[in-house]
Design a protein around this motif. Structure first.
Motif, PDB file in Angstrom:
ATOM      1  N   GLY A 192       0.858  -1.124   0.071  1.00 41.68           N
ATOM      2  CA  GLY A 192      -0.147   0.132  -0.046  1.00 41.68           C
ATOM      3  C   GLY A 192       1.020   1.228  -0.080  1.00 41.68           C
ATOM      4  N   ASN A 193       2.142   1.127   0.060  1.00 40.24           N
ATOM      5  CA  ASN A 193       2.809   2.232   0.012  1.00 40.24           C
ATOM      6  C   ASN A 193       3.703   2.360  -1.163  1.00 40.24           C
ATOM      7  OD1 ASN A 193       5.513   3.623   0.234  1.00 40.24           O
ATOM      8  ND2 ASN A 193       4.912   4.217   2.354  1.00 40.24           N
ATOM      9  N   PRO A 194       3.536   3.576  -2.071  1.00 42.88           N
ATOM     10  CA  PRO A 194       3.950   3.622  -3.387  1.00 42.88           C
ATOM     11  C   PRO A 194       5.572   3.956  -3.373  1.00 42.88           C
ATOM     12  CG  PRO A 194       3.106   5.652  -2.817  1.00 42.88           C
ATOM     13  CD  PRO A 194       2.804   4.688  -1.636  1.00 42.88           C
ATOM     14  N   TYR A 195       6.283   4.113  -2.147  1.00 41.98           N
ATOM     15  CA  TYR A 195       7.620   4.401  -2.189  1.00 41.98           C
ATOM     16  C   TYR A 195       8.333   3.181  -1.435  1.00 41.98           C
ATOM     17  CZ  TYR A 195       6.584   8.999  -3.773  1.00 41.98           C
ATOM     18  OH  TYR A 195       6.004  10.256  -4.721  1.00 41.98           O
ATOM     19  N   LEU A 196       7.890   2.177  -1.018  1.00 38.31           N
ATOM     20  CA  LEU A 196       8.597   1.313  -0.254  1.00 38.31           C
ATOM     21  C   LEU A 196       9.566   0.669  -1.217  1.00 38.31           C
ATOM     22  CD1 LEU A 196       9.012  -0.122   2.352  1.00 38.31           C
ATOM     23  CD2 LEU A 196       7.279  -1.918   1.716  1.00 38.31           C
ATOM     24  N   GLU A 197       9.226   0.232  -2.397  1.00 38.06           N
ATOM     25  CA  GLU A 197      10.139  -0.303  -3.509  1.00 38.06           C
ATOM     26  C   GLU A 197      11.190   0.380  -3.946  1.00 38.06           C
ATOM     27  OE1 GLU A 197       7.576   0.849  -7.543  1.00 38.06           O
ATOM     28  OE2 GLU A 197       7.367  -1.190  -6.881  1.00 38.06           O
ATOM     29  N   CYS A 224      10.749   0.158   8.723  1.00 35.14           N
ATOM     30  CA  CYS A 224      10.325  -0.504   7.608  1.00 35.14           C
ATOM     31  C   CYS A 224       9.563  -1.607   8.219  1.00 35.14           C
ATOM     32  CB  CYS A 224      11.310  -0.687   6.358  1.00 35.14           C
ATOM     33  SG  CYS A 224      11.574   0.732   5.493  1.00 35.14           S
ATOM     34  N   PHE A 225      10.542  -2.227   8.902  1.00 36.02           N
ATOM     35  CA  PHE A 225      10.159  -3.939   9.569  1.00 36.02           C
ATOM     36  C   PHE A 225       8.814  -3.791  10.186  1.00 36.02           C
ATOM     37  CE2 PHE A 225      10.420  -7.403  12.483  1.00 36.02           C
ATOM     38  CZ  PHE A 225      10.942  -8.220  11.822  1.00 36.02           C
ATOM     39  N   VAL A 226       8.718  -2.637  11.380  1.00 36.94           N
ATOM     40  CA  VAL A 226       7.552  -2.875  12.005  1.00 36.94           C
ATOM     41  C   VAL A 226       6.368  -2.216  11.294  1.00 36.94           C
ATOM     42  CG1 VAL A 226       8.888  -2.355  14.269  1.00 36.94           C
ATOM     43  CG2 VAL A 226       7.778  -0.366  12.766  1.00 36.94           C
ATOM     44  N   MET A 227       6.446  -1.873   9.857  1.00 36.46           N
ATOM     45  CA  MET A 227       5.269  -1.536   9.063  1.00 36.46           C
ATOM     46  C   MET A 227       5.074  -2.528   8.154  1.00 36.46           C
ATOM     47  SD  MET A 227       5.535   2.595   8.953  1.00 36.46           S
ATOM     48  CE  MET A 227       3.622   2.827   8.580  1.00 36.46           C
ATOM     49  N   PHE A 228       6.288  -2.951   7.345  1.00 40.21           N
ATOM     50  CA  PHE A 228       6.165  -3.811   6.298  1.00 40.21           C
ATOM     51  C   PHE A 228       7.159  -5.118   6.678  1.00 40.21           C
ATOM     52  CE2 PHE A 228       5.602   0.312   4.802  1.00 40.21           C
ATOM     53  CZ  PHE A 228       4.319   0.429   4.375  1.00 40.21           C
ATOM     54  N   PRO A 229       6.747  -6.049   7.675  1.00 41.00           N
ATOM     55  CA  PRO A 229       7.622  -7.030   8.338  1.00 41.00           C
ATOM     56  C   PRO A 229       8.132  -8.046   7.104  1.00 41.00           C
ATOM     57  CG  PRO A 229       5.630  -7.329   9.081  1.00 41.00           C
ATOM     58  CD  PRO A 229       5.366  -6.090   8.362  1.00 41.00           C
ATOM     59  N   ALA A 230       7.265  -8.520   6.376  1.00 45.60           N
ATOM     60  CA  ALA A 230       7.513  -9.540   5.245  1.00 45.60           C
ATOM     61  C   ALA A 230       8.400  -8.842   4.218  1.00 45.60           C
ATOM     62  CB  ALA A 230       6.353  -9.995   4.587  1.00 45.60           C
ATOM     63  N   GLN A 231       7.907  -7.855   3.718  1.00 42.97           N
ATOM     64  CA  GLN A 231       8.919  -7.080   2.704  1.00 42.97           C
ATOM     65  C   GLN A 231      10.464  -6.860   3.234  1.00 42.97           C
ATOM     66  OE1 GLN A 231       5.773  -6.291   3.625  1.00 42.97           O
ATOM     67  NE2 GLN A 231       4.380  -5.686   1.885  1.00 42.97           N
ATOM     68  N   THR A 232      10.385  -6.154   4.594  1.00 37.41           N
ATOM     69  CA  THR A 232      11.767  -5.834   5.084  1.00 37.41           C
ATOM     70  C   THR A 232      12.443  -7.287   5.436  1.00 37.41           C
ATOM     71  OG1 THR A 232      10.648  -3.998   6.014  1.00 37.41           O
ATOM     72  CG2 THR A 232      12.756  -4.582   6.753  1.00 37.41           C
ATOM     73  N   MET A 233      11.744  -8.209   5.658  1.00 37.20           N
ATOM     74  CA  MET A 233      12.343  -9.679   6.092  1.00 37.20           C
ATOM     75  C   MET A 233      13.173  -9.836   4.723  1.00 37.20           C
ATOM     76  SD  MET A 233      13.480 -11.345   8.415  1.00 37.20           S
ATOM     77  CE  MET A 233      13.826 -13.170   8.956  1.00 37.20           C
ATOM     78  N   ARG A 234      12.693  -9.891   3.620  1.00 40.70           N
ATOM     79  CA  ARG A 234      13.055 -10.250   2.334  1.00 40.70           C
ATOM     80  C   ARG A 234      14.389  -9.300   1.796  1.00 40.70           C
ATOM     81  NH1 ARG A 234       7.666 -11.143   1.064  1.00 40.70           N
ATOM     82  NH2 ARG A 234       7.337  -9.456  -0.159  1.00 40.70           N
ATOM     83  N   PHE A 235      14.326  -8.156   2.169  1.00 36.63           N
ATOM     84  CA  PHE A 235      15.245  -7.297   1.853  1.00 36.63           C
ATOM     85  C   PHE A 235      16.505  -7.794   2.864  1.00 36.63           C
ATOM     86  CE2 PHE A 235      17.256  -3.279   3.722  1.00 36.63           C
ATOM     87  CZ  PHE A 235      17.853  -2.855   2.494  1.00 36.63           C
ATOM     88  N   LEU A 236      16.267  -7.802   4.275  1.00 34.54           N
ATOM     89  CA  LEU A 236      17.415  -8.089   5.062  1.00 34.54           C
ATOM     90  C   LEU A 236      18.245  -9.357   4.501  1.00 34.54           C
ATOM     91  CD1 LEU A 236      15.492  -7.226   8.550  1.00 34.54           C
ATOM     92  CD2 LEU A 236      17.641  -6.074   7.415  1.00 34.54           C
TER      93      LEU A 236
END
Length: 272
Positions: A192-197, A224-236
């Motif tokens: 839902g966040n257009p800038y996360l990517e 980023c993690f506390v708002m978008f945990p799955a996406q941030t986990m993949r980034f980490l």
């Protein structure tokens, strides 16, 4: 700032509070000990009376005290938000940036620059040169702006709430990615966040500009993690951060109350 402003600040000074604050901000200009609510009230008074532009036209190099620099940043933030003149806001931002030399002025200034959230596309482009800078506080400023004015908002401009609890199920969605590129491409699925990517690639690099840039990158990653945990986990898992910044990001995640104990245990196990 004018002599009149300096006199008012001196009258509000609290030496004991100033000594305490100096211990937290050792690199700043001489510190009087004026509390932040009083500075905010003064800035709002000047903006309300339309005096703020005259005050910020003075040279920031003439600011003798920490509080003068803090007040200047607040005036720019509150004043430009009121007038919604984005070109003027960018000009004032650029002029003020060279005088930001500590984390406290930096972060308060960024939080006051709410005009950025109304012109995100323009500011995203404007911040690219600061994100690419080798100057410590130019990088910190841009990263804290991403946190305060970009990360927490959805496509419609509504504030996205932080998750109250983050479980193993929240972080393990589609976790097995074949490549770093694929992880980045899919990192914003259903966010839902257009800038996360766009934020993850900004973070996906070593931060060599200095401690305060590294800490800002770690802070942004943790948020980023506390708002978008799955996406941030993949980034980490695929992150190209330097080890210090990466490990600080993990520490900040674990300092939060939001992740469940088993999530914190997993995060700690990822330390380099």
């Amino acid at each position: 700032m004018t002599q009149e402003i300096r006199t008012r600040l001196l009258l509000m000074a609290d030496a004991q509070y100033g000594s305490f604050s100096k211990s937290l901000i050792p690199e700043c200009k001489p510190l009087l000990g004026v509390r932040l609510p009083a500075l905010r009230k003064m800035a709002q008074e000047f903006v309300k009376n339309k005096e703020w532009k005259e005050l910020v036209q003075t040279d920031g190099a003439d600011d003798a005290y920490f509080e003068e620099a803090m007040l200047r940043g607040m005036l720019i933030g509150y004043g430009t938000a009121k007038e919604q003149d984005n070109e003027e806001a960018m000009r004032m931002f650029d002029k003020f940036v060279p005088f930001v030399d500590n984390w406290s002025v930096c972060d308060s200034f960024c939080n006051s620059m709410t005009i950025v959230s109304a012109y995100r596309e323009e500011w995203w482009e404007h911040l690219q040169s600061f994100l690419a800078s080798q100057k410590e506080f130019e990088v910190r400023l841009s990263l804290v702006l991403l946190l305060s004015q970009f990360l927490k908002w959805d496509d419609a401009g509504r504030k996205i709430p932080r998750r109250r609890v983050i479980t193993e199920a929240d972080i393990m969605q589609n976790i097995a990615w074949k490549s770093k590129k694929q992880a980045q491409n899919d990192s914003t699925e259903d966010s839902g966040n257009p800038y996360l990517e766009k934020i993850f690639p900004v973070l996906d690099r070593p931060f060599t500009q200095g401690y305060y840039a590294q800490m800002a990158a770690a802070w942004l990653t943790a948020e980023c993690f506390v708002m978008f945990p799955a996406q941030t986990m993949r980034f980490l898992i695929k992150s190209g951060m330097d080890d210090f910044t990466y490990n600080k990001a993990l520490s900040k995640i674990c300092e939060s109350r939001n992740p469940a104990p088993e999530v914190k245990a997993r995060i700690k196990s990822m330390k380099r």
